[in-house]
Design a protein around this motif. Sequence first.
Motif, PDB file in Angstrom:
ATOM      1  N   LYS A 179      91.058 -62.202   7.175  1.00  0.00           N
ATOM      2  CA  LYS A 179      90.441 -61.816   8.433  1.00  0.00           C
ATOM      3  C   LYS A 179      88.958 -62.108   8.356  1.00  0.00           C
ATOM      4  CE  LYS A 179      93.818 -58.192   8.187  1.00  0.00           C
ATOM      5  NZ  LYS A 179      94.064 -56.782   7.932  1.00  0.00           N
ATOM      6  N   GLN A 180      88.389 -62.454   9.469  1.00  0.00           N
ATOM      7  CA  GLN A 180      86.948 -62.669   9.497  1.00  0.00           C
ATOM      8  C   GLN A 180      86.469 -62.641  10.934  1.00  0.00           C
ATOM      9  OE1 GLN A 180      86.585 -67.042   8.222  1.00  0.00           O
ATOM     10  NE2 GLN A 180      85.397 -66.908  10.110  1.00  0.00           N
ATOM     11  N   ARG A 207      85.140 -64.257  14.159  1.00  0.00           N
ATOM     12  CA  ARG A 207      85.254 -65.601  14.708  1.00  0.00           C
ATOM     13  C   ARG A 207      83.959 -65.998  15.426  1.00  0.00           C
ATOM     14  NH1 ARG A 207      89.999 -67.642  12.618  1.00  0.00           N
ATOM     15  NH2 ARG A 207      90.907 -65.779  11.671  1.00  0.00           N
ATOM     16  N   LYS A 266      76.804 -66.841  18.116  1.00  0.00           N
ATOM     17  CA  LYS A 266      76.875 -67.197  16.698  1.00  0.00           C
ATOM     18  C   LYS A 266      78.344 -67.507  16.418  1.00  0.00           C
ATOM     19  CE  LYS A 266      74.945 -67.463  12.726  1.00  0.00           C
ATOM     20  NZ  LYS A 266      73.877 -68.365  12.396  1.00  0.00           N
ATOM     21  N   TYR A 295      81.447 -68.683  13.974  1.00  0.00           N
ATOM     22  CA  TYR A 295      81.861 -68.754  12.570  1.00  0.00           C
ATOM     23  C   TYR A 295      83.102 -69.615  12.386  1.00  0.00           C
ATOM     24  CZ  TYR A 295      78.417 -65.112  12.058  1.00  0.00           C
ATOM     25  OH  TYR A 295      77.239 -64.421  12.076  1.00  0.00           O
ATOM     26  N   MET A 296      83.492 -70.292  13.462  1.00  0.00           N
ATOM     27  CA  MET A 296      84.584 -71.256  13.380  1.00  0.00           C
ATOM     28  C   MET A 296      84.111 -72.508  14.088  1.00  0.00           C
ATOM     29  SD  MET A 296      87.763 -69.012  14.621  1.00  0.00           S
ATOM     30  CE  MET A 296      89.067 -70.221  14.564  1.00  0.00           C
ATOM     31  N   GLN A 297      84.780 -73.622  13.824  1.00  0.00           N
ATOM     32  CA  GLN A 297      84.420 -74.847  14.525  1.00  0.00           C
ATOM     33  C   GLN A 297      84.973 -74.805  15.943  1.00  0.00           C
ATOM     34  OE1 GLN A 297      82.543 -77.211  13.438  1.00  0.00           O
ATOM     35  NE2 GLN A 297      82.378 -76.706  11.270  1.00  0.00           N
ATOM     36  N   PHE A 298      84.101 -74.853  16.908  1.00  0.00           N
ATOM     37  CA  PHE A 298      84.538 -75.037  18.292  1.00  0.00           C
ATOM     38  C   PHE A 298      83.706 -76.176  18.858  1.00  0.00           C
ATOM     39  CE2 PHE A 298      84.908 -70.381  17.643  1.00  0.00           C
ATOM     40  CZ  PHE A 298      86.239 -70.207  17.916  1.00  0.00           C
ATOM     41  N   GLU A 343      84.603 -75.920  24.460  1.00  0.00           N
ATOM     42  CA  GLU A 343      85.361 -74.739  24.075  1.00  0.00           C
ATOM     43  C   GLU A 343      84.430 -73.529  24.003  1.00  0.00           C
ATOM     44  OE1 GLU A 343      88.449 -74.615  23.949  1.00  0.00           O
ATOM     45  OE2 GLU A 343      88.904 -72.755  22.898  1.00  0.00           O
ATOM     46  N   ARG A 386      92.937 -63.855  23.894  1.00  0.00           N
ATOM     47  CA  ARG A 386      93.676 -64.976  23.303  1.00  0.00           C
ATOM     48  C   ARG A 386      94.468 -64.453  22.106  1.00  0.00           C
ATOM     49  NH1 ARG A 386      90.182 -70.476  23.507  1.00  0.00           N
ATOM     50  NH2 ARG A 386      89.391 -70.300  25.616  1.00  0.00           N
ATOM     51  N   ASN A 387      94.299 -65.093  20.944  1.00  0.00           N
ATOM     52  CA  ASN A 387      95.014 -64.595  19.765  1.00  0.00           C
ATOM     53  C   ASN A 387      94.196 -63.600  18.975  1.00  0.00           C
ATOM     54  OD1 ASN A 387      97.147 -66.167  20.285  1.00  0.00           O
ATOM     55  ND2 ASN A 387      96.512 -67.831  18.947  1.00  0.00           N
ATOM     56  N   PHE A 388      93.079 -63.207  19.520  1.00  0.00           N
ATOM     57  CA  PHE A 388      92.155 -62.363  18.775  1.00  0.00           C
ATOM     58  C   PHE A 388      91.899 -61.096  19.552  1.00  0.00           C
ATOM     59  CE2 PHE A 388      91.122 -66.848  18.066  1.00  0.00           C
ATOM     60  CZ  PHE A 388      91.441 -66.915  16.734  1.00  0.00           C
ATOM     61  N   LEU A 426      77.189 -62.987   7.600  1.00  0.00           N
ATOM     62  CA  LEU A 426      77.124 -64.376   7.135  1.00  0.00           C
ATOM     63  C   LEU A 426      78.541 -64.887   6.885  1.00  0.00           C
ATOM     64  CD1 LEU A 426      74.975 -66.527   6.419  1.00  0.00           C
ATOM     65  CD2 LEU A 426      75.181 -65.839   4.045  1.00  0.00           C
ATOM     66  N   ALA A 427      78.782 -66.114   7.268  1.00  0.00           N
ATOM     67  CA  ALA A 427      80.086 -66.748   7.054  1.00  0.00           C
ATOM     68  C   ALA A 427      81.224 -65.898   7.627  1.00  0.00           C
ATOM     69  CB  ALA A 427      80.328 -67.013   5.557  1.00  0.00           C
ATOM     70  N   GLU A 454      81.401 -62.686   7.713  1.00  0.00           N
ATOM     71  CA  GLU A 454      81.592 -61.442   6.978  1.00  0.00           C
ATOM     72  C   GLU A 454      80.348 -60.569   7.114  1.00  0.00           C
ATOM     73  OE1 GLU A 454      84.314 -60.599   5.283  1.00  0.00           O
ATOM     74  OE2 GLU A 454      85.350 -62.528   5.482  1.00  0.00           O
ATOM     75  N   ALA A 505      76.134 -72.044   4.741  1.00  0.00           N
ATOM     76  CA  ALA A 505      77.169 -71.135   5.239  1.00  0.00           C
ATOM     77  C   ALA A 505      77.399 -71.336   6.731  1.00  0.00           C
ATOM     78  CB  ALA A 505      76.771 -69.688   4.957  1.00  0.00           C
ATOM     79  N   LEU A 564      78.706 -65.389  -0.008  1.00  0.00           N
ATOM     80  CA  LEU A 564      79.325 -65.673   1.281  1.00  0.00           C
ATOM     81  C   LEU A 564      79.284 -67.161   1.609  1.00  0.00           C
ATOM     82  CD1 LEU A 564      78.124 -62.502   3.138  1.00  0.00           C
ATOM     83  CD2 LEU A 564      80.417 -63.054   2.349  1.00  0.00           C
ATOM     84  N   LYS A 580     103.852 -62.991  21.585  1.00  0.00           N
ATOM     85  CA  LYS A 580     102.923 -62.370  20.671  1.00  0.00           C
ATOM     86  C   LYS A 580     102.860 -60.881  20.930  1.00  0.00           C
ATOM     87  CE  LYS A 580      99.055 -63.306  23.667  1.00  0.00           C
ATOM     88  NZ  LYS A 580      97.699 -63.740  23.750  1.00  0.00           N
ATOM     89  N   GLY A 620      99.100 -66.575  17.701  1.00  0.00           N
ATOM     90  CA  GLY A 620      99.207 -65.193  18.146  1.00  0.00           C
ATOM     91  C   GLY A 620      99.222 -64.235  16.976  1.00  0.00           C
TER      92      GLY A 620
END
Lengths: 146, 998
Positions: A4-5, A7, A22, A24-27, A31, A57-59, A123-124, A126, B150, B184, B634, B827
């Motif tokens: 888990k983190q 997003r 900010k 933390y995933m590639q979008f 998007e 969505r899924n989050f 950061l990252a 977390e 990071a 991290l 889901k 999901g």
Amino acid sequence: MQLKQIRFILIQNRAGKTRLAKWYMQFDDDEKQKLIEEVHAVVTVRDAKHTNFVEFRNFKIIYRRYAGLYFCICVDVTDNNLAYLEGIHNFVEVLNEYFHNVCELDLVFNFYKVYTVVDEMFLAGEIRETSQTKVLKQLLMLQSLE
Amino acid sequence: SRAGFTGPENLSRVNLVLVKHYSQTLYTLYIRSVYHNLSKEAEIKRINKELANIRSKFKGDKALDGYSKKKYVCKLLFIFLLGHDIDFGHMEAVNLLSSNKYTEKQIGYLFISVLVNSNSELIRLINNAIKNDLSSRNPTFMCLALHCIANVGSREMAEAFAGEIPRILVAGDTMDSVKQSAALCLLRLYKASPDLVLMGEWTSRVVHLLNDQHMGVVTAAISLITCLSSKNPDEFKTCVSLAVSRLSRIVSSASTDLQDYTYYFVPAPWLSCKLLRLLQCYPPPEDGAVKGRLVECLETILNKAQEPPKSKKVQHSNAKNAILFEAISLIIHYDSEPNLLVRACNQLGQFLQHRETNLRYLALESMCTLASSEFSHEAVKTHIETVINALKTERDVSVRQRAADLLYAMCDRSNAKQIVAEMLSYLETADYSIREEMVLKVAILAEKYAVDYSWYVDTILNLIRIAGDYVSEEVWYRVIQIVINRDDVQGYAAKTVFEALQAPACHENMVKVGGYILGEFGNLIAGDPRSSPLVQFNLLHSKFHLCSVPTRALLLSAYIKFINLFPETKATIQEVLRSDSQIRNSDVELQQRAVEYLKLSSIASTDVLATVLEEMPPFPERESSILAKLKKKKGPGAVSVELEDGKERGELNGGADRGGEAAIAASNSTPSPSSDLLGLRSAAPVGGPAPSAGSLLVDVFSEAGSAPPSAASEDPAPPLFVCKNNGVLFENQLLQIGIKSEYRQNLGRMYLFYGNKTSVQFVSFTTTVSCPGELQSHILKCIPSLTHTKPVEPLVEGGAQVQQVINIECLTDFVDAPLLNIKFRYGGALQNITLKLPVTINKFFQPTEMAAADFFQRWKQLSQPQQEAQKIFKASHGMDTEVLKAKLLGLGTALLENVDPNPENYVCAGVIQTKIQQVGCLLRLEPNAQAQVAPPPPPTHTHTHTHLCAHALDSHTASVCPSLCGSHCITHCTHLHVITRYCIYVKDPHRVGSSKSH
């Protein structure tokens, strides 16, 4: 077990203007824009009696409103809601201390400082540091370098 | 809260101060556009002017000093963040990285983190600057560099720094804040490019960071450790005892002991949560002392929840409860301590009535998982009234949703009737967004816990009445399956559905169920004059004109069944069928049915009619297709999903062979393994117009066109692909996998296209190719390589397609196809699909042309028993010359025309190319339409040396057979006889194809 983190973190005002984003995933950019709009739509319709959590969505979005600003953290559905809810508050308290009664325009004009605060605390995807004392001490030290 | 944000209403007051406080240019840029109410156009004009100004500064003759450069780069960033595109300034930002001033460096790094994408050409320059900062021994600069890595996390950065960062992390003289960032940063690189982060001597030292004096270091490092542990649990298992002792120290500390890390009188709440999360990577500790200490911690956490709060602030209770919920997650994860489970349940029970909506929500959510533990299931059930109340009264729909999930989870035989009744009554007012899921849940509970099936029938009919639009096909197919399989409920079902149809406006789904059930069992209520055959027919027919085509088609089938059940209705029904609106209906399907049924009813004798229109035989029992559907949806209420297949009409009214297969399986009431592919398959006959024993109705299925290929995880490589190289390999609701492959000699290349059919992205999308059992890498090399530079795109966006290339080299012969495993999250649920890649030995065939004399001479030479494989098999659907030819060509061999004296026969020749050998094959196919070929004894393979070859051919013929049988005709009882003779040439490294081994 699922990893888990965070997003993304978004700060938006009621009109939907983004004050901090900010990721933390590639979008890709489209998007990101879509996410920003969707989060705004999802969060602003909720009233104070509702939970601070909303499926997205899924989050899920953990959010809290401070005056005209919504602080939103997007995490996995099984992550710890209250820990992030207080993570937001901890962050806001640091901002408040750092900017001496923070207001929306502080975030607008001092955006580069806000990014520093975020990176100190998250950061990252977390939680990096939770001690307000330590974060503020570091921020003051950096300020002195300016 | 202490933090007070000035609302927009106060902005004007603050502005006066801001003029001085903030940089004049930023201020004018922003304030002019916002507060002078500039139009969008005017704003863009203003921004463009500013951009032109900055551009000229950058391009000017005078070299800019660091301060100005920083100022302009910062302005560019500001403009970007206001939502405008920026296409220059990158170089200046990179220049700032080498500045010695913190502010200049910081703006440079920020620009890069926000604006530079990972495949930029500047990445080398950036990496250079990062490298310098990492070795600068200046903690501030090191942190900036680490944060940049990071934030960007690109593969190039991983390549450059994955070796260095672990060293920084564990070095004795590294500052605490740098350690936090390094941990991290490494986590980010590990998640993005796990192959580049090599475990090593540092790994054990990382675990010991759990003991670090600095709580911030522990807080950061534990995220890294959790990630590493979940991937390599054994290597990191020492972390369990360290985590337990750390947790124990925090939990037992007084509220002020931890000073900086105490948040509203709660000691280190976030660290506690992270420790509890780490422990969820492992089973309960085996060491008794460690376990005892942990149980003590968990008990203390539960006890603290009962203590009076140390502060009235919500922050205090939230922080405390964050730990509590994480502890409960761990207790549920262990699922081995009845005492703790029951205590957790009681605690959550208290929260169910808490005034905080957040807590009620979380309690419902958490209890849902508790309900599935045998130790706490009963304890959860005691809260049923509260949960039902929540379903009725909560204002927030997501809370009601959690209540519905929990009711579903706590349902068992003892409370099913109550829960189903409550859910049904909730459905009447439920939010549209959750109705479909609620319907599925009610349908499943009703079936699962039905003691008497009349209750089940009532429930489903109620469902259709209340929420007909949300009742999917799976639901009403299922009620029909169950009614057909249980004769004790058939009369009741007929009576109830008849009554339900009396309603002036009833849902089309009700008409479908009504038509089907009365068509089968209307006779059971026909004795009552109020539901005499004609009354039944008129009732059904009164709905006819309101229905859609599929329902009308179903009703027509019900009518023909009526003619069989009640001869007295024959005239009336024939009249209806004969009417222009039926027999000349513009819909082909309806017209065909009307014509066929009319003809059938007029020419067939009573006996024939009775046979053709016999009552449906019971369906083979299998898992409810509704459950499969719910699993796909889901939501926390749904269990984790193994991939299920198939969906709606396309699947149900599949190809000819499939419909026929299911119909035949049903009519013999012997579920053949071949029909037992999918849960939904059984529903196929139901979906159609009541196909009884006759083949008459079988062809009704065949009009739907070709079925999408399907593959359950256990399916062999789809026979479809033995003879062809392109097509759809797999498809379900979420994912479609297309395949394109080409082979030359012993090499092949396969392109896989993964298409996301949903609008939602797939997360952690990974694919692996493995070779099972005997098929090891020395036999067949499958090397997946990607067209992208990234190893596997971890995300597949909704509607997007990702391509993967697999290079294949056949070293020697093989039997099993390599496996392709696909994992991704959709999901929140892990999807795990394993497929056989359609790589069969015949792909490496090289066609060989030869003349008749040549062929028979060679054929005779290959006369030893171990050089021959024979197979006789039924062409289950008959033979069509062209289809057979196409299949043989698709096999890869050359089809030799005018070679065999018998024109009925087919002969082929080809050489299988592998790296170490070649196998020459001659193949002869003798179709036998009389079906009187006695199968010869199976070829015996008492070979020593030739074993690999026989193997190859076995698998090859075996795989040929089904594909030959796949032709879609309806004739039965023809046989195909395949004889293959072969010889092996061992490849000489110098002279290929020289020596013959036998």
